[in-house]
Design an enzyme around this catalytic site. Structure first.
Site, PDB file in Angstrom:
ATOM      1  N   LYS A   1     -11.832  -0.658  -0.100  1.00  0.00           N
ATOM      2  CA  LYS A   1     -10.989   0.071  -1.054  1.00  0.00           C
ATOM      3  C   LYS A   1     -11.677   0.096  -2.423  1.00  0.00           C
ATOM      4  O   LYS A   1     -12.608   0.863  -2.618  1.00  0.00           O
ATOM      5  CB  LYS A   1      -9.594  -0.533  -1.054  1.00  0.00           C
ATOM      6  CG  LYS A   1      -8.976  -0.452   0.351  1.00  0.00           C
ATOM      7  CD  LYS A   1      -7.575  -0.848   0.409  1.00  0.00           C
ATOM      8  CE  LYS A   1      -7.007  -0.933   1.818  1.00  0.00           C
ATOM      9  NZ  LYS A   1      -7.631  -0.196   2.900  1.00  0.00           N
TER      10      LYS A   1
ATOM     11  N   HIS B   1      -5.275  -4.203  -1.596  1.00  0.00           N
ATOM     12  CA  HIS B   1      -5.107  -3.171  -2.627  1.00  0.00           C
ATOM     13  C   HIS B   1      -5.044  -3.763  -4.038  1.00  0.00           C
ATOM     14  O   HIS B   1      -4.854  -3.031  -5.002  1.00  0.00           O
ATOM     15  CB  HIS B   1      -3.855  -2.345  -2.346  1.00  0.00           C
ATOM     16  CG  HIS B   1      -3.989  -1.448  -1.158  1.00  0.00           C
ATOM     17  ND1 HIS B   1      -4.488  -0.169  -1.250  1.00  0.00           N
ATOM     18  CD2 HIS B   1      -3.706  -1.659   0.149  1.00  0.00           C
ATOM     19  CE1 HIS B   1      -4.498   0.379  -0.044  1.00  0.00           C
ATOM     20  NE2 HIS B   1      -4.036  -0.504   0.823  1.00  0.00           N
TER      21      HIS B   1
ATOM     22  N   SER C   1       0.790  -1.227   0.000  1.00  0.00           N
ATOM     23  CA  SER C   1       0.000   0.000   0.000  1.00  0.00           C
ATOM     24  C   SER C   1       0.821   1.275   0.000  1.00  0.00           C
ATOM     25  O   SER C   1       0.347   2.314  -0.462  1.00  0.00           O
ATOM     26  CB  SER C   1      -0.936   0.020   1.214  1.00  0.00           C
ATOM     27  OG  SER C   1      -0.200  -0.049   2.424  1.00  0.00           O
TER      28      SER C   1
END
Length: 406
Positions: free
Chosen positions: A237, A208, A180
């Site tokens: 996310k 991610h 990240s």
């Protein structure tokens, strides 16, 4: 000395080191722009990669679920907190990740803690990448297994540690799929090969990567065409919602349901969150235009910043870390960006190593070409002003644009 006096001294040291943090107030739904502390800003720091957090279809799904099921789940999944939407979303996650089953947690953080504190045990060893997310690190710390850390993406050292660990009962390789803070991608094809060679299990946190990595957005496993023993992820996310999950075999999920304390004792997420996430995943599966746009914008920004002579980390992801180095300089750079109406806070130690402070630019599919050009132009001007770059090319970012933020 009172507790407050002692803590005030420590906070003073934090401020002197340039590491003091404050909260910024967002006054609108997540999007390419927001009202932050009363001022309109272009947001280049959000994990809402596909722009789904405020998508009307996702919002409507949550509204309908609230009307039907209320605002809270009222208990853990093993008491009163298990409902049809939880099971429906778990089925969707398993299908999306191409695994036999999946299990919902209340956050990705709790999913990592639940997996790593329950599966590896005394007599086992965990081999962990040095840049793994804090939730993976905390999960490893809670485990009774031994731990060894290998340098970031250093396959030779990982193999050495595997060779030295053959006397353990079980070996676990634990890694982020997409890191990240650096935007780097774990080479899962090589890690999978090492895991097979040395009889190790592969645990991947694809927080991610889910929704944005791979040809269709399934994640990092798709990117490398490999199967992982445990896939962990979050819905907060690219999916734009809330909650976390683990995915894998039916046996794995049954084990976690019975042994993962952060699942057993945690109140389940509301059915409205499940309905929203289910709808968002359906959008990701059916519409690849957002993913394609995201990749196009990310590649363009990365290319332009490199041509300006900024030091960039990462590859192929919407995470574009611009390394400044000095903590105070990074903070000053972020403040200058904010003065131009761009919200991209500095990332400082302990989140990153000393001397590695950065502006972590993140892109969303909702950003426009004008947004991108204004971002690049602002980086160019500030970089020149602070002597971070010299006589660099600026390419297509010469147009200033976006007077409304200045």
């Amino acid at each position: 000395m009172s507790l407050d006096q002692w803590l005030a001294e420590r906070l003073s040291n934090t401020k002197d080191a340039g590491l003091y943090r404050t909260l910024r107030k967002m006054e609108q739904a997540p999007g390419r722009t927001n009202i932050i502390d009363g001022r309109k800003q272009l947001v280049f720091s959000s994990n809402n990669y596909l722009g789904l957090a405020a998508d009307l279809r996702v919002v409507e799904a949550a509204k309908l679920a609230i009307e039907g099921f209320g605002t809270g789940s009222s208990g853990s999944r093993l008491t009163t907190g298990n409902a049809s939407w939880h099971e429906k979303l778990e089925g969707k996650l398993a299908s999306f990740k191409q695994t036999e089953a999946a299990l919902l947690f209340s956050s990705g953080y709790l999913a990592n803690i639940g997996v790593l504190s329950s599966i590896p045990q005394e007599g086992d060893i965990i081999l962990s990448d040095e840049l793994n997310h804090a939730s993976l690190i905390d999960g490893c710390r809670l485990s009774k297994a031994d731990k060894k850390i290998y340098p970031h993406l250093h396959m030779e050292m990982l193999e050495t540690l595997l060779k030295e660990s053959m006397h353990y009962n079980h070996r676990f390789i634990v890694t982020d799929g997409v890191f990240s803070m650096d935007g780097t991608i774990a080479p899962l094809d090589k890690i999978r090969q090492l895991a097979d060679t040395y009889d190790a299990y592969l645990v991947v946190d694809d927080a991610h990567g889910t929704g944005v990595t791979g040809e269709t957005g399934i994640g990092t496993c798709e990117r490398f065409g490999v199967a992982c023993d445990v896939i962990i992820g979050t819905l907060s996310k690219a999916v734009g919602c809330e909650g976390g999950f683990a995915a894998g075999s039916r046996t794995l999920i049954d084990f976690l349901r019975n042994h993962a304390r952060s699942f057993i004792f945690q109140t389940s997420i509301p059915q409205s969150s499940c309905a929203a996430a289910y709808t968002a995943l359906a959008i990701i599966e059916s519409d690849k235009s957002r993913l394609q746009q995201l990749k196009k914008l990310s590649n363009h920004i990365r290319k332009e910043l490199v041509e300006m002579d900024f030091y960039i980390r990462g590859e192929e992801t919407p995470i574009i870390p611009v390394i400044i180095g000095d903590t105070h300089k990074a903070t000053q750079f972020a403040e200058k960006l904010q003065a131009k109406g761009i919200f991209a806070p500095a990332i400082r130690p302990p989140t990153v190593a000393e001397g590695e402070a950065r502006i972590r630019v993140t892109v969303t599919a909702d950003h426009t070409e004008e947004d991108i050009n204004y971002l690049l132009h602002s980086f160019y001007l500030i970089g020149r002003e602070m002597c971070i770059i010299q006589d660099a090319k600026i390419g297509s970012s010469k147009g200033e644009g976006h007077d409304e933020y200045r």
